[in-house]
Design an enzyme around this catalytic site. Structure first.
Site, mmCIF file in Angstrom:
data_model
loop_
_atom_site.group_PDB
_atom_site.id
_atom_site.type_symbol
_atom_site.label_atom_id
_atom_site.label_comp_id
_atom_site.label_asym_id
_atom_site.label_seq_id
_atom_site.Cartn_x
_atom_site.Cartn_y
_atom_site.Cartn_z
ATOM 1 N N GLU A 177 0.830 -1.225 0.000
ATOM 2 C CA GLU A 177 0.000 0.000 0.000
ATOM 3 C C GLU A 177 0.859 1.269 0.000
ATOM 4 O O GLU A 177 0.505 2.286 0.598
ATOM 5 C CB GLU A 177 -0.977 -0.020 1.177
ATOM 6 N N GLU A 281 -5.379 -8.713 -0.629
ATOM 7 C CA GLU A 281 -6.125 -8.471 0.606
ATOM 8 C C GLU A 281 -7.496 -7.973 0.206
ATOM 9 O O GLU A 281 -7.621 -6.986 -0.524
ATOM 10 C CB GLU A 281 -5.430 -7.382 1.430
#
Length: 349
Positions: A177, A281
């Site tokens: 991220e 995810e």
């Protein structure tokens, strides 16, 4: 952005590549490691008998060849992965997920902080269960600048040596991220150039140590929350990445279809690489829409030949992401997971 749980961890103290590779072994693609890294293992196969003086070692034993991860990169079927409470230190959460979902996951993700030693026992435990370990390696305690400059080399080399010594495949996502603004290695506190330099440096040190058992995962968050942050500057290059691990959740508000949730990110990525995707995810927020979200996730993944699987974040954290947040959700997940395209024996892909 999800605040990630940590498994119990040990604090810092600080398997096949044949000599001749047949064409059939190349069908699953190539790993990112250089010839130099592979040569380390070829040399290891020629070590003299008795070089390992550990108790019980056979005088005639040869060095075990390295685990060849290529067959795991683009398997014929898709990964069904999970991140579950306490796993893989305790596998009760994974077992419950498998029971409720109707199928054993073959990939287990967990989170490891920078400074943690390579958790060999957890990787082994995951493999013994029948799953590939997927580690999200989070550099909270070192800046990308310091990592790239070599200040963390001793730690990285120690970690890589442990990966090589265990000789089991493992997926590693470094500084996930990074295009988001919520982590110290994210867009507000580090540059794209610093990220790519750090990613490449870590990979190069693993290569130098001959730790070729790694599937390297580059894991951006879906671009929807920060559309002005372009992904290409964060790309380390095809030589450094095996999977593009897209992270994105079906929330109560925002994009609610596979196309709108993942499409913009995947389109950007396809402008600079053809590396396979994995939904690294994901989960769906509890509510009336959740069964439909689950169906959309599975069907969207099944329809794309360039997506190798998904990892479900099975936690009741900030909101209830678990597959059993409601009976209809659990029923929907079980129905979708029954698709024979999902799940396979990672030891015999």
């Amino acid at each position: 952005m999800i605040s990630h749980p940590r498994t119990a961890r040990v604090l810092r103290p600080t398997r096949m590549l044949a000599a001749v590779m047949l064409a059939s072994t190349l069908l699953a693609g190539c790993t990112t490691f250089s010839g130099k890294g592979r040569d380390e293992y070829n040399r290891a196969q020629g070590e003299q008998p008795g070089a390992d003086s550990s108790a019980g070692a056979s005088a005639s034993a040869k060095a075990e060849p390295p685990y060849d991860v290529r067959s795991l990169l683009q398997p014929a079927k898709k990964y069904l992965g999970v991140a579950a409470d306490g796993a893989p230190t305790k596998m009760t959460g994974v077992a419950d997920f498998a029971k409720r979902g109707g199928k054993k996951p073959n990939l287990v993700e967990f989170y490891s902080a920078w400074g943690d030693q390579y958790e060999s026992q957890l990787v082994q435990k995951t493999w013994d269960y029948g799953a590939l370990a997927f580690i999200a390696w989070e550099p909270f305690d070192a800046s990308l600048k310091d990592i790239a400059s070599g200040k963390e080399d001793d730690y990285i080399r120690t970690y890589a040596k442990s990966v090589k010594s265990l000789n089991l495949p493992v997926a590693i996502s470094f500084a996930h991220e990074m295009n988001g603004f919520w982590y110290p290695w994210g867009s507000k506190k580090a540059t794209a150039a610093q990220f790519t330099a750090a990613f490449k440096h870590v990979h190069d040190l693993f290569d130098d140590e001959g730790a070729t058992q790694v599937i390297w995962v580059w894991s951006p968050n879906v671009v929807n929350p920060m559309p002005k942050v372009k992904l290409k500057p964060y790309w380390p290059g095809d030589d450094y990445v095996d999977w593009v691990g897209v992270i994105g959740y079906y929330a109560a508000t925002g994009p609610s279809t596979y196309k709108t949730l993942y499409g913009p990110t995947m389109s950007q990525v396809r402008s600079f690489t053809k590396k396979p995707f994995i939904i690294a995810e994901t989960a769906a927020q509890a509510g009336e829409r959740k069964p439909a979200d689950i169906a959309d996730l599975f069907q969207g993944t099944a329809e794309r030949s360039d997506v190798v699987g998904l990892v479900w974040f099975n936690f009741d954290k900030e909101t209830d992401w678990r597959i059993n947040s409601g009976p209809l959700s659990e029923q929907a997940f079980k129905k979708q997971a029954a698709d024979p395209n999902f799940g396979f024996d990672v030891t015999k892909p």
